[in-house]
Design a protein around this motif. Structure first.
Motif, PDB file in Angstrom:
ATOM      1  N   ALA A  19       1.894  13.211 -11.038  1.00  0.00           N
ATOM      2  CA  ALA A  19       1.815  13.958 -12.298  1.00  0.00           C
ATOM      3  C   ALA A  19       1.300  13.073 -13.428  1.00  0.00           C
ATOM      4  CB  ALA A  19       3.181  14.527 -12.647  1.00  0.00           C
ATOM      5  N   GLN A  20       1.667  11.801 -13.409  1.00  0.00           N
ATOM      6  CA  GLN A  20       1.253  10.872 -14.459  1.00  0.00           C
ATOM      7  C   GLN A  20      -0.004  10.098 -14.106  1.00  0.00           C
ATOM      8  OE1 GLN A  20       2.738  10.563 -17.465  1.00  0.00           O
ATOM      9  NE2 GLN A  20       4.118  12.226 -16.875  1.00  0.00           N
ATOM     10  N   ASN A  21      -0.479  10.272 -12.856  1.00  0.00           N
ATOM     11  CA  ASN A  21      -1.644   9.520 -12.372  1.00  0.00           C
ATOM     12  C   ASN A  21      -1.415   8.013 -12.470  1.00  0.00           C
ATOM     13  OD1 ASN A  21      -3.178  11.801 -11.666  1.00  0.00           O
ATOM     14  ND2 ASN A  21      -3.798  12.050 -13.811  1.00  0.00           N
ATOM     15  N   THR A  22      -0.244   7.600 -12.055  1.00  0.00           N
ATOM     16  CA  THR A  22       0.088   6.183 -12.090  1.00  0.00           C
ATOM     17  C   THR A  22       0.681   5.724 -10.762  1.00  0.00           C
ATOM     18  OG1 THR A  22       2.289   6.623 -12.967  1.00  0.00           O
ATOM     19  CG2 THR A  22       0.536   6.165 -14.571  1.00  0.00           C
ATOM     20  N   MET A  23       0.579   4.441 -10.558  1.00  0.00           N
ATOM     21  CA  MET A  23       1.210   3.792  -9.422  1.00  0.00           C
ATOM     22  C   MET A  23       1.973   2.591  -9.977  1.00  0.00           C
ATOM     23  SD  MET A  23      -0.541   1.852  -6.181  1.00  0.00           S
ATOM     24  CE  MET A  23      -1.439   0.751  -7.264  1.00  0.00           C
ATOM     25  N   SER A  24       3.104   2.289  -9.383  1.00  0.00           N
ATOM     26  CA  SER A  24       3.921   1.205  -9.910  1.00  0.00           C
ATOM     27  C   SER A  24       4.324   0.231  -8.810  1.00  0.00           C
ATOM     28  CB  SER A  24       5.183   1.766 -10.572  1.00  0.00           C
ATOM     29  OG  SER A  24       4.846   2.547 -11.699  1.00  0.00           O
ATOM     30  N   LEU A  25       4.687  -0.956  -9.253  1.00  0.00           N
ATOM     31  CA  LEU A  25       5.238  -1.960  -8.344  1.00  0.00           C
ATOM     32  C   LEU A  25       6.460  -2.548  -9.030  1.00  0.00           C
ATOM     33  CD1 LEU A  25       4.748  -3.448  -5.614  1.00  0.00           C
ATOM     34  CD2 LEU A  25       3.716  -5.288  -6.977  1.00  0.00           C
TER      35      LEU A  25
ATOM     36  N   THR B  99       0.843  -1.194   0.000  1.00  0.00           N
ATOM     37  CA  THR B  99       0.000   0.000   0.000  1.00  0.00           C
ATOM     38  C   THR B  99       0.874   1.237   0.000  1.00  0.00           C
ATOM     39  OG1 THR B  99      -1.818  -1.068   1.195  1.00  0.00           O
ATOM     40  CG2 THR B  99      -1.696   1.319   1.351  1.00  0.00           C
ATOM     41  N   ILE B 100       0.401   2.294  -0.669  1.00  0.00           N
ATOM     42  CA  ILE B 100       1.079   3.582  -0.617  1.00  0.00           C
ATOM     43  C   ILE B 100       0.033   4.665  -0.404  1.00  0.00           C
ATOM     44  CG2 ILE B 100       1.036   3.885  -3.149  1.00  0.00           C
ATOM     45  CD1 ILE B 100       3.819   5.259  -2.807  1.00  0.00           C
TER      46      ILE B 100
ATOM     47  N   SER C  20       5.400   2.627  -5.656  1.00  0.00           N
ATOM     48  CA  SER C  20       5.600   4.067  -5.807  1.00  0.00           C
ATOM     49  C   SER C  20       4.399   4.655  -6.546  1.00  0.00           C
ATOM     50  CB  SER C  20       6.890   4.356  -6.569  1.00  0.00           C
ATOM     51  OG  SER C  20       6.856   3.787  -7.858  1.00  0.00           O
ATOM     52  N   ARG C  21       4.267   5.966  -6.476  1.00  0.00           N
ATOM     53  CA  ARG C  21       3.187   6.631  -7.201  1.00  0.00           C
ATOM     54  C   ARG C  21       3.723   7.903  -7.843  1.00  0.00           C
ATOM     55  NH1 ARG C  21      -1.533   7.521  -3.084  1.00  0.00           N
ATOM     56  NH2 ARG C  21      -2.247   9.138  -4.514  1.00  0.00           N
TER      57      ARG C  21
END
Length: 119
Positions: free
Chosen positions: A74-80, A50-51, A70-71
């Motif tokens: 600016a790009q409206n993305t979340m990554s793993l 969770t972030i 991470s999130r």
């Protein structure tokens, strides 16, 4: 309503890495909690990480030390970022988001992306 779309899954050898991305149709500044879950065949969906908006992170024991969430507001993305992958990491990975911290928050899910770890 929020649409979440995962990408980045695939087939990787044990010890390899993959980076999953979750794209949101809405600004993630209004999604205070975002996370990743996974579901292996025949098993229940399992929380991975969770972030929060403040970039506080939490990890399951299985993810700790190998995965990084991470999130990018600016790009409206979340990554793993997943490193040192193991066969037991094979599962469909789902993106999750809540639109508030209240117990009545709406919860959104992506459609999932398959990760297969195999030699």
């Amino acid at each position: 309503q929020v649409q979440l779309v995962e990408s980045g899954g695939g087939l990787v050898q044990p010890g390899g890495s993959l980076r999953l991305t979750c794209a949101s149709s809405r600004t993630i500044l209004r999604l205070p909690n975002m996370g990743w879950y996974r579901q292996a065949p025949g098993k229940q969906r399992e929380w991975i990480a969770t972030i929060t908006q403040g970039d506080n992170t939490l990890y399951s024991d299985s993810a700790k030390g190998r995965f990084t969430i991470s999130r990018d507001n600016a790009q409206n993305t979340m990554s793993l970022q997943m490193n040192n992958l193991k066969p037991e990491d094979t599962a469909v990975y789902y993106c999750n988001a809540k639109d508030s911290l209240a117990s009545s928050a709406n919860t959104y899910w992506g459609q999932g992306t398959q990760v297969t770890v195999s030699s």
